[in-house]
Design an enzyme around this catalytic site. Structure first.
Site, PDB file in Angstrom:
ATOM      1  N   GLY A  54       0.771  -1.254   0.000  1.00 19.36           N
ATOM      2  CA  GLY A  54       0.000   0.000   0.000  1.00 19.36           C
ATOM      3  C   GLY A  54       0.794   1.291   0.000  1.00 19.36           C
ATOM      4  N   GLU A 108       3.923   4.088   6.032  1.00 23.11           N
ATOM      5  CA  GLU A 108       2.694   3.285   5.919  1.00 23.11           C
ATOM      6  C   GLU A 108       1.671   3.999   5.047  1.00 23.11           C
ATOM      7  OE1 GLU A 108       1.120   0.665   6.275  1.00 23.11           O
ATOM      8  OE2 GLU A 108       1.536  -0.421   8.111  1.00 23.11           O
ATOM      9  N   ASP A 112      -4.842   1.828  10.847  1.00 27.42           N
ATOM     10  CA  ASP A 112      -6.257   1.618  11.161  1.00 27.42           C
ATOM     11  C   ASP A 112      -6.349   1.191  12.632  1.00 27.42           C
ATOM     12  OD1 ASP A 112      -8.930   0.818  11.142  1.00 27.42           O
ATOM     13  OD2 ASP A 112      -8.721  -0.641   9.542  1.00 27.42           O
ATOM     14  N   LYS A 140      -6.704   6.486  11.034  1.00 27.42           N
ATOM     15  CA  LYS A 140      -8.109   6.366  11.458  1.00 27.42           C
ATOM     16  C   LYS A 140      -8.153   6.463  12.988  1.00 27.42           C
ATOM     17  CE  LYS A 140      -9.794   3.426   7.634  1.00 27.42           C
ATOM     18  NZ  LYS A 140     -10.295   2.085   7.244  1.00 27.42           N
ATOM     19  N   PHE A 161     -13.933   2.687   4.449  1.00 23.89           N
ATOM     20  CA  PHE A 161     -12.959   1.928   3.671  1.00 23.89           C
ATOM     21  C   PHE A 161     -12.618   2.708   2.401  1.00 23.89           C
ATOM     22  CE2 PHE A 161     -11.695  -1.178   0.464  1.00 23.89           C
ATOM     23  CZ  PHE A 161     -10.678  -1.837   1.141  1.00 23.89           C
ATOM     24  N   ASP A 168      -5.784  -0.709  -1.903  1.00 19.92           N
ATOM     25  CA  ASP A 168      -6.522  -1.609  -2.787  1.00 19.92           C
ATOM     26  C   ASP A 168      -7.840  -2.091  -2.199  1.00 19.92           C
ATOM     27  OD1 ASP A 168      -5.155  -3.268  -0.777  1.00 19.92           O
ATOM     28  OD2 ASP A 168      -5.960  -4.946  -1.935  1.00 19.92           O
ATOM     29  N   ARG A 174      -5.155   0.268  -6.805  1.00 20.41           N
ATOM     30  CA  ARG A 174      -3.905   0.871  -6.316  1.00 20.41           C
ATOM     31  C   ARG A 174      -3.386   1.956  -7.247  1.00 20.41           C
ATOM     32  NH1 ARG A 174      -2.128  -2.341  -2.047  1.00 20.41           N
ATOM     33  NH2 ARG A 174      -2.404  -4.588  -2.250  1.00 20.41           N
TER      34      ARG A 174
HETATM   35  P1  5GP Z   1      -4.234  -2.140  10.917  1.00 22.97           P
HETATM   36  O1  5GP Z   1      -3.295  -3.277  11.209  1.00 22.97           O
HETATM   37  O2  5GP Z   1      -3.739  -0.790  11.430  1.00 22.97           O
HETATM   38  O3  5GP Z   1      -5.637  -2.415  11.383  1.00 22.97           O
HETATM   39  O4  5GP Z   1      -4.386  -2.049   9.364  1.00 22.97           O
HETATM   40  C1  5GP Z   1      -3.399  -1.571   8.613  1.00 22.97           C
HETATM   41  C2  5GP Z   1      -3.437  -2.072   7.194  1.00 22.97           C
HETATM   42  O5  5GP Z   1      -4.752  -2.469   6.770  1.00 22.97           O
HETATM   43  C3  5GP Z   1      -3.043  -0.936   6.288  1.00 22.97           C
HETATM   44  O6  5GP Z   1      -1.652  -0.864   6.111  1.00 22.97           O
HETATM   45  C4  5GP Z   1      -3.804  -1.277   5.012  1.00 22.97           C
HETATM   46  O7  5GP Z   1      -3.038  -2.161   4.239  1.00 22.97           O
HETATM   47  C5  5GP Z   1      -5.054  -1.951   5.491  1.00 22.97           C
HETATM   48  N1  5GP Z   1      -6.184  -0.988   5.597  1.00 22.97           N
HETATM   49  C6  5GP Z   1      -6.685  -0.395   6.696  1.00 22.97           C
HETATM   50  N2  5GP Z   1      -7.708   0.436   6.410  1.00 22.97           N
HETATM   51  C7  5GP Z   1      -7.856   0.390   5.061  1.00 22.97           C
HETATM   52  C8  5GP Z   1      -8.745   1.048   4.136  1.00 22.97           C
HETATM   53  O8  5GP Z   1      -9.610   1.876   4.472  1.00 22.97           O
HETATM   54  N3  5GP Z   1      -8.569   0.731   2.831  1.00 22.97           N
HETATM   55  C9  5GP Z   1      -7.630  -0.160   2.391  1.00 22.97           C
HETATM   56  N4  5GP Z   1      -7.572  -0.374   1.085  1.00 22.97           N
HETATM   57  N5  5GP Z   1      -6.778  -0.800   3.232  1.00 22.97           N
HETATM   58  C10 5GP Z   1      -6.885  -0.518   4.546  1.00 22.97           C
HETATM   59 MG    MG Z   2      -0.561  -1.602   4.648  1.00 23.74          MG
END
Ligand code: 5GP
Ligand code: MG
Length: 185
Positions: A54, A108, A112, A140, A161, A168, A174
């Protein structure tokens, strides 16, 4: 919702509309680069460590705005399947650099829940870097549940999202230069 003039794209079974246009992303990246340029001006050859897939577009644009000598590398993690996190973080490509005594900036696409970044930070700190900070394009705040400080945040969003600019939906989207959000029909 009814019809509006926002640009739309369809990826698999979902329709998305523009949420953040490319010029707004560019200004946000510019601001983060300015902060990093100020903070790292006097540090010995920092290493930017991108989290694939990403972060590739953010990394590329950020690097063009960084004005000190630096190195770049990537690791690859996966935690998402479709539009929701699996809660489990997999390391698909591990760290290939010796980061002992180095100043590391993790790059990053989006933080999230913080699960992925917590996992990565724990693994990096075992290699005794001089410092590690996080630069994320999206944050977020309502979803984040970890203690790790996220020093550089280009844009804060809600729990929606998003896709585009590296992010993606099941590997699609992407390549979009704007950031899109799902349309709730
Ligand atoms: P976390 O481990 O912080 O919950 O999630 C991080 C990863 O989840 C990010 O690096 C990304 O790859 C994916 N992710 C989180 N939120 C989104 C979103 O709204 N859209 C997309 N496409 N990927 C997300
Ligand atoms: Mg990621």
């Amino acid at each position: 919702m009814g019809c509006n003039n926002k640009k739309r794209v369809t990826l698999l079974d979902k329709t998305f509309e523009v949420m953040i246009p490319a010029d707004q992303i560019d200004r946000a990246v510019e601001q983060v680069a300015a902060q990093i340029n100020a903070d790292y001006a006097d540090r010995e050859t920092p290493l930017f460590l991108g989290v694939l897939n990403g972060s590739f577009m953010f990394m590329s644009d950020l690097m063009k705005k960084v004005d000190f000598n630096c190195e770049l590398s990537f690791v690859k993690l996966a935690s998402y399947a479709g539009t929701s996190t699996t809660g489990k973080v997999q390391e698909l490509i591990g760290l290939k650099n010796n980061i002992e005594g180095r100043h590391v900036i993790v790059v990053e696409d989006i933080v999230d829940t913080g699960e992925s970044i917590e996992h990565l930070m724990r693994s990096l700190s075992g290699h005794n870097p001089a410092s590690v900070e996080v630069a994320t394009l999206f944050f977020k705040p309502n979803s984040y549940s970890k203690q790790i400080p996220i020093k550089y945040k280009a844009l804060e969003i809600g729990n929606e999202f998003i896709v585009g600019y590296g992010l993606d939906y099941d590997q699609l989207g992407r390549n979009l230069k704007d950031v899109f959000v799902v349309v709730n029909e």
